[in-house]
Enzyme design. Structure first.
Site, PDB file in Angstrom:
ATOM      1  N   GLN A  17       0.839  -1.415   0.073  1.00 49.69           N
ATOM      2  CA  GLN A  17      -0.097   0.222  -0.175  1.00 49.69           C
ATOM      3  C   GLN A  17       0.820   1.233  -0.020  1.00 49.69           C
ATOM      4  O   GLN A  17       0.509   2.024  -0.825  1.00 49.69           O
ATOM      5  CB  GLN A  17      -0.875   0.061   1.185  1.00 49.69           C
ATOM      6  N   LEU A  42      12.830 -10.331   2.180  1.00 50.84           N
ATOM      7  CA  LEU A  42      13.618  -9.734   3.179  1.00 50.84           C
ATOM      8  C   LEU A  42      13.923 -10.862   4.284  1.00 50.84           C
ATOM      9  O   LEU A  42      14.767 -10.673   5.320  1.00 50.84           O
ATOM     10  CB  LEU A  42      12.892  -8.596   3.913  1.00 50.84           C
ATOM     11  N   THR A 106       4.600   0.928  13.902  1.00 51.05           N
ATOM     12  CA  THR A 106       3.301   0.768  14.086  1.00 51.05           C
ATOM     13  C   THR A 106       3.014   1.155  15.344  1.00 51.05           C
ATOM     14  O   THR A 106       3.612   1.229  16.315  1.00 51.05           O
ATOM     15  CB  THR A 106       2.952  -0.754  13.697  1.00 51.05           C
ATOM     16  N   TYR A 130       3.387  -9.457  15.983  1.00 53.21           N
ATOM     17  CA  TYR A 130       3.659  -8.372  15.126  1.00 53.21           C
ATOM     18  C   TYR A 130       4.338  -7.124  15.592  1.00 53.21           C
ATOM     19  O   TYR A 130       5.089  -6.667  15.215  1.00 53.21           O
ATOM     20  CB  TYR A 130       2.265  -8.179  14.314  1.00 53.21           C
ATOM     21  N   TRP A 155      -3.254   1.881  11.158  1.00 51.78           N
ATOM     22  CA  TRP A 155      -4.537   1.820  10.407  1.00 51.78           C
ATOM     23  C   TRP A 155      -4.442   2.273   8.947  1.00 51.78           C
ATOM     24  O   TRP A 155      -5.379   3.043   8.444  1.00 51.78           O
ATOM     25  CB  TRP A 155      -5.732   2.391  11.240  1.00 51.78           C
TER      26      TRP A 155
END
Ligand SMILES: NC(=O)c1ccc[n+]([C@@H]2O[C@H](COP(=O)([O-])OP(=O)(O)OC[C@H]3O[C@@H](n4cnc5c(N)ncnc54)[C@H](OP(=O)(O)O)[C@@H]3O)[C@@H](O)[C@H]2O)c1
Length: 302
Positions: A17, A42, A106, A130, A155
């Site tokens: 994205q 990666l 994040t 995560y 988000w």
């Protein structure tokens, strides 16, 4: 003369994205060698080093990550290799070449206990795998000594890729009613805004006239939309705006529910709003509120 010094940019995660948007916003800053997952994994340290050696970038921009928050609970080694270890290798390589590195973090590094916007200095305490792997990546870059910009976001959505907006638009066509969690608070952030702000910050660092270098502004910056809402509030706004603009044939009835009624493998924090004070002070940028960003994003669908 305000022309940025031209860069040789290694962009990783070009089809994600944010990565997809970065291909456009970074183009005025230099030549881009862009890689997607099939051509640069990666999880493969040797491949990372070989590609950095081949491209010899002056700037590495890593928009790739293991982003499946729930799957990470059972694939923790893979998630750690991609999110925790690879950013450190990239930063090490950047340092060796005298290059800079841009990376994304994040709000899931926080436990959500705070109840007022998190600053860059607040202590992290991730609730899920995560979040732990992403925090490891942040630390690896910070410890590397390479000049870096780490943008901490939340988000993320857009008209491309896997995200809440696109899932909801699909569900509008399939369901009469959709239950949405209303006790997790955060800031929905448009992928394109992230890419545009990234390019503006880099433009400042690479323009001789500003008198600042990437080394001067090296650090972690929160970069999310302004304001806050719940997933239910975000869904309501998507429903209102898409029906007002006739972008969908119909919208579903939305039902607010507590997180307990929608159990998922990974625990989510109840509060992940991030303060923009440092970004504003350093770059003089004012970030638009989440609902304005949504409006702009939906305008791209008209
Ligand atoms: N999405 C969010 O809500 C959110 C929230 C906060 C922070 N962030 C952070 O923001 C950044 C950009 O996220 P995004 O939403 O743009 O993510 P995204 O749309 O999920 O894109 C991630 C990209 O990384 C690639 N990728 C996954 N595993 C890889 C591997 N082993 N090697 C190379 N590439 C790999 C994916 O390719 P494949 O699809 O082919 O595997 C995909 O193109 C990430 O650092 C993410 O952690 C995202």
């Amino acid at each position: 003369m305000n022309t940025p010094t031209r860069q040789k940019i290694l962009l990783i995660g070009k089809d994600g994205q944010v990565g997809w948007q970065l291909r456009r916003t970074l183009a005025p800053l230099g030549d881009i060698a862009a890689f997607d997952h099939p051509h640069l994994d990666l999880a493969d340290a040797d491949q990372i080093r070989a590609i950095v050696a081949e491209v010899r970038p002056t700037l590495i921009v890593n928009a790739a990550a293991y982003t499946d928050v729930d799957k990470a609970e059972t694939e923790s080694d893979k998630a750690m290799a991609v999110n925790g270890t690879a950013p450190g290798i990239l930063a090490e390589e950047a340092k060796r070449l005298g290059a800079g590195i841009v990376h994304y973090s994040t709000d899931y590094v926080f436990d959500g206990v705070k109840q007022s916007p998190y600053t860059e200095e607040d202590e992290a305490n991730p609730l899920n795998v995560y979040g732990k792997t992403k925090l490891a990546g942040d630390h690896a870059i910070q410890d590397s000594g390479a000049p870096h910009l780490i943008f901490r976001t939340s988000w993320v959505y857009g008209i491309r890729g896997h995200n809440f907006l696109r899932t909801l638009l699909r569900l509008f066509a399939e369901r009469e009613e959709i239950s949405i969690v209303d006790d997790q608070i955060g800031a929905p952030t448009w992928s394109r805004m992230i890419a545009e702000v990234t390019a503006q910050c880099l433009g400042q660092a690479f323009s001789p006239s500003t008198g600042i270098t990437l080394q001067d502004i090296s650090g972690l910056y929160n970069l999310t939309a302004a304001g806050e809402t719940s997933w239910y509030g975000f869904a309501q706004s998507i429903a209102d705006q898409t029906s007002a603009k006739h972008l969908v044939p119909k919208v579903s009835r939305l039902k607010p529910i507590p997180s307990e009624d929608y159990p998922l493998p990974a625990t989510r924090s109840k509060y992940g709003v991030l303060s923009h004070q440092k970004l504003n002070n350093t770059f003089g940028l004012i970030i638009p509120p989440w609902d304005e960003q949504l409006q702009l994003c939906l305008a791209c669908m008209e």
